[in-house]
Design a protein around this motif. Sequence first.
Motif, PDB file in Angstrom:
ATOM      1  N   MET A   1       0.839  -1.192   0.000  1.00 46.51           N
ATOM      2  CA  MET A   1       0.000   0.000   0.000  1.00 46.51           C
ATOM      3  C   MET A   1       0.876   1.245   0.000  1.00 46.51           C
ATOM      4  N   ARG A   2       0.468   2.263  -0.783  1.00 48.25           N
ATOM      5  CA  ARG A   2       1.255   3.496  -0.841  1.00 48.25           C
ATOM      6  C   ARG A   2       0.967   4.372   0.373  1.00 48.25           C
ATOM      7  N   ILE A   3       2.023   5.009   0.884  1.00 46.63           N
ATOM      8  CA  ILE A   3       1.868   5.862   2.058  1.00 46.63           C
ATOM      9  C   ILE A   3       2.730   7.105   1.894  1.00 46.63           C
ATOM     10  N   LEU A   4       2.153   8.266   2.215  1.00 51.14           N
ATOM     11  CA  LEU A   4       2.917   9.521   2.170  1.00 51.14           C
ATOM     12  C   LEU A   4       3.443   9.819   3.566  1.00 51.14           C
ATOM     13  N   ILE A   5       4.737  10.179   3.648  1.00 52.64           N
ATOM     14  CA  ILE A   5       5.272  10.660   4.922  1.00 52.64           C
ATOM     15  C   ILE A   5       5.852  12.047   4.682  1.00 52.64           C
ATOM     16  N   ALA A   6       5.690  12.922   5.674  1.00 51.02           N
ATOM     17  CA  ALA A   6       6.230  14.278   5.532  1.00 51.02           C
ATOM     18  C   ALA A   6       6.856  14.715   6.845  1.00 51.02           C
ATOM     19  N   ASP A   7       8.105  15.146   6.767  1.00 52.85           N
ATOM     20  CA  ASP A   7       8.808  15.660   7.942  1.00 52.85           C
ATOM     21  C   ASP A   7       9.965  16.512   7.433  1.00 52.85           C
ATOM     22  N   ASP A   8      10.139  17.696   8.025  1.00 51.09           N
ATOM     23  CA  ASP A   8      11.227  18.565   7.561  1.00 51.09           C
ATOM     24  C   ASP A   8      12.567  18.135   8.154  1.00 51.09           C
ATOM     25  N   ASP A   9      12.537  17.256   9.171  1.00 50.23           N
ATOM     26  CA  ASP A   9      13.785  16.745   9.735  1.00 50.23           C
ATOM     27  C   ASP A   9      14.193  15.491   8.959  1.00 50.23           C
ATOM     28  N   ARG A  10      15.368  15.582   8.311  1.00 52.52           N
ATOM     29  CA  ARG A  10      15.801  14.482   7.426  1.00 52.52           C
ATOM     30  C   ARG A  10      15.963  13.160   8.178  1.00 52.52           C
ATOM     31  N   VAL A  11      16.470  13.259   9.430  1.00 56.81           N
ATOM     32  CA  VAL A  11      16.696  12.044  10.214  1.00 56.81           C
ATOM     33  C   VAL A  11      15.359  11.358  10.526  1.00 56.81           C
ATOM     34  N   SER A  12      14.403  12.159  11.003  1.00 54.86           N
ATOM     35  CA  SER A  12      13.085  11.596  11.345  1.00 54.86           C
ATOM     36  C   SER A  12      12.417  10.997  10.111  1.00 54.86           C
ATOM     37  N   GLU A  35       5.724  20.315  -0.250  1.00 50.27           N
ATOM     38  CA  GLU A  35       5.944  19.119  -1.078  1.00 50.27           C
ATOM     39  C   GLU A  35       4.843  18.091  -0.810  1.00 50.27           C
ATOM     40  N   ALA A  36       4.480  17.955   0.469  1.00 54.70           N
ATOM     41  CA  ALA A  36       3.424  17.000   0.845  1.00 54.70           C
ATOM     42  C   ALA A  36       2.101  17.378   0.188  1.00 54.70           C
ATOM     43  N   TRP A  37       1.811  18.679   0.142  1.00 56.33           N
ATOM     44  CA  TRP A  37       0.559  19.133  -0.469  1.00 56.33           C
ATOM     45  C   TRP A  37       0.529  18.800  -1.958  1.00 56.33           C
ATOM     46  N   GLY A  38       1.692  18.895  -2.596  1.00 51.99           N
ATOM     47  CA  GLY A  38       1.785  18.517  -4.005  1.00 51.99           C
ATOM     48  C   GLY A  38       1.340  17.068  -4.216  1.00 51.99           C
ATOM     49  N   VAL A  39       1.735  16.189  -3.307  1.00 48.56           N
ATOM     50  CA  VAL A  39       1.373  14.769  -3.410  1.00 48.56           C
ATOM     51  C   VAL A  39      -0.107  14.572  -3.058  1.00 48.56           C
ATOM     52  N   LEU A  40      -0.553  15.273  -1.999  1.00 54.39           N
ATOM     53  CA  LEU A  40      -1.927  15.077  -1.515  1.00 54.39           C
ATOM     54  C   LEU A  40      -2.980  15.637  -2.464  1.00 54.39           C
ATOM     55  N   SER A  41      -2.617  16.641  -3.252  1.00 56.21           N
ATOM     56  CA  SER A  41      -3.606  17.247  -4.144  1.00 56.21           C
ATOM     57  C   SER A  41      -3.588  16.609  -5.535  1.00 56.21           C
ATOM     58  N   ALA A  42      -2.693  15.624  -5.737  1.00 54.82           N
ATOM     59  CA  ALA A  42      -2.655  14.927  -7.029  1.00 54.82           C
ATOM     60  C   ALA A  42      -3.781  13.897  -7.085  1.00 54.82           C
ATOM     61  N   PRO A  43      -4.275  13.589  -8.294  1.00 53.41           N
ATOM     62  CA  PRO A  43      -5.393  12.643  -8.411  1.00 53.41           C
ATOM     63  C   PRO A  43      -5.046  11.232  -7.922  1.00 53.41           C
ATOM     64  N   ASP A  44      -3.771  10.834  -8.055  1.00 58.91           N
ATOM     65  CA  ASP A  44      -3.402   9.468  -7.658  1.00 58.91           C
ATOM     66  C   ASP A  44      -2.730   9.459  -6.274  1.00 58.91           C
ATOM     67  N   ARG A  45      -3.247  10.284  -5.383  1.00 62.12           N
ATOM     68  CA  ARG A  45      -2.624  10.388  -4.055  1.00 62.12           C
ATOM     69  C   ARG A  45      -2.706   9.067  -3.295  1.00 62.12           C
ATOM     70  N   PRO A  46      -1.726   8.831  -2.394  1.00 60.25           N
ATOM     71  CA  PRO A  46      -1.790   7.619  -1.567  1.00 60.25           C
ATOM     72  C   PRO A  46      -2.985   7.719  -0.611  1.00 60.25           C
ATOM     73  N   SER A  47      -3.462   6.581  -0.101  1.00 58.63           N
ATOM     74  CA  SER A  47      -4.630   6.640   0.768  1.00 58.63           C
ATOM     75  C   SER A  47      -4.244   6.687   2.250  1.00 58.63           C
ATOM     76  N   LEU A  48      -2.930   6.574   2.533  1.00 60.28           N
ATOM     77  CA  LEU A  48      -2.461   6.712   3.916  1.00 60.28           C
ATOM     78  C   LEU A  48      -1.428   7.834   3.960  1.00 60.28           C
ATOM     79  N   ALA A  49      -1.443   8.628   5.048  1.00 60.81           N
ATOM     80  CA  ALA A  49      -0.444   9.686   5.192  1.00 60.81           C
ATOM     81  C   ALA A  49      -0.048   9.831   6.656  1.00 60.81           C
ATOM     82  N   VAL A  50       1.259   9.950   6.884  1.00 59.52           N
ATOM     83  CA  VAL A  50       1.767  10.239   8.227  1.00 59.52           C
ATOM     84  C   VAL A  50       2.493  11.576   8.126  1.00 59.52           C
ATOM     85  N   LEU A  51       1.928  12.605   8.775  1.00 64.90           N
ATOM     86  CA  LEU A  51       2.439  13.965   8.606  1.00 64.90           C
ATOM     87  C   LEU A  51       2.971  14.507   9.916  1.00 64.90           C
TER      88      LEU A  51
END
Lengths: 213, 117
Positions: A1-12, A35-51
């Motif tokens: 399953m596709r999942i979006l993750i977004a964090d400005d800290d590279r390590v995290s 960048e996360a909004w770019g992914v979330l507003s696309a038609p083929d966005r993942p259905s899970l996101a951890v932000l």
Amino acid sequence: MRILIADDDRVSLRVLQGVLQDWGYDVVAARDGTEAWGVLSAPDRPSLAVLDWMMPGMDGPELCRRVRALGGGSPIYVILLTARGDPGDIVAGLGSGADDYVVKPFDGAELRARLSVGERVLKLQGDLADRVRDLEEALANVKRLQGLLPICAYCKKVRDDRNYWQQVEQYLSERLDARFSHSVCPTCYERHVRPEIEKLRSRRRAGEKGRGA
Amino acid sequence: MSGSVLPVDLAAVLGRLNGDRELLAELAVLYLEDEPSLIAELEAAVGRGDAEATRRAAHAIKGSVANFAAAPAQAAALALENAGRGGELSSAPALLDTLRTELAAVRQALSNLAAGR
């Protein structure tokens, strides 16, 4: 399953990516909220996101608000990552449209369990949407049999919406999940069939007499 | 357990990473690359007496070191974050010194990991 993750800290971000990949997720990583909004507003966005909650530019709750304001689209389940444990923040996060939150640094087993809750909710939503679609289709078929149906007073043919006169059984079988088999009811048997049989019999008897003479 | 707390708890971190040592070394490299800009941002915020920026910058450092179960550094960063949230920065320079000391210990521990990659 596709999942979006977004964090400005590279390590995290890398920790999250590594762990999620180990669990078999197809990870899309975003370095900040924009960048996360770019992914979330696309038609083929993942259905899970951890932000991540706190990101420069667009933070987690803002992303949630935008996703919910977008409406429509495929269902999406959003988990906010927060370093804070203040109940006021949690209420604000869920109020912004997040489905759940996990406190950082996250416990692997807990995050995994919460993600599986998300997948379950998404599946329920998907099943429900399928069911609604089925019912809407069924309803559309039922509608085709509503309205005024002109029927010939003599031969009982009915006129369809393209102005053709059809036998009533043909008309109905085109619009119903039912087929007709021909038979004769007792009343019509007495009225139509029996006299025909009698006629045949008497004709045969007359023929036998003629040959015998 | 003795009274001293380790700068980073590698056993705990490895547990969280499903025992992936490669990933741990990669994280150490990333951290060592990013830490200077994180601390510079915090120093600048404290220097100009910007409480909100101090809170944000300290929060970012806390979040980053938390990945290495670095309890002392996390506590020092939290103290600065709280000072920023309260808008009271008189204690900030002293708290910043403490944080620098704790971060140096984290850096030391992670340098070994990154080098052994």
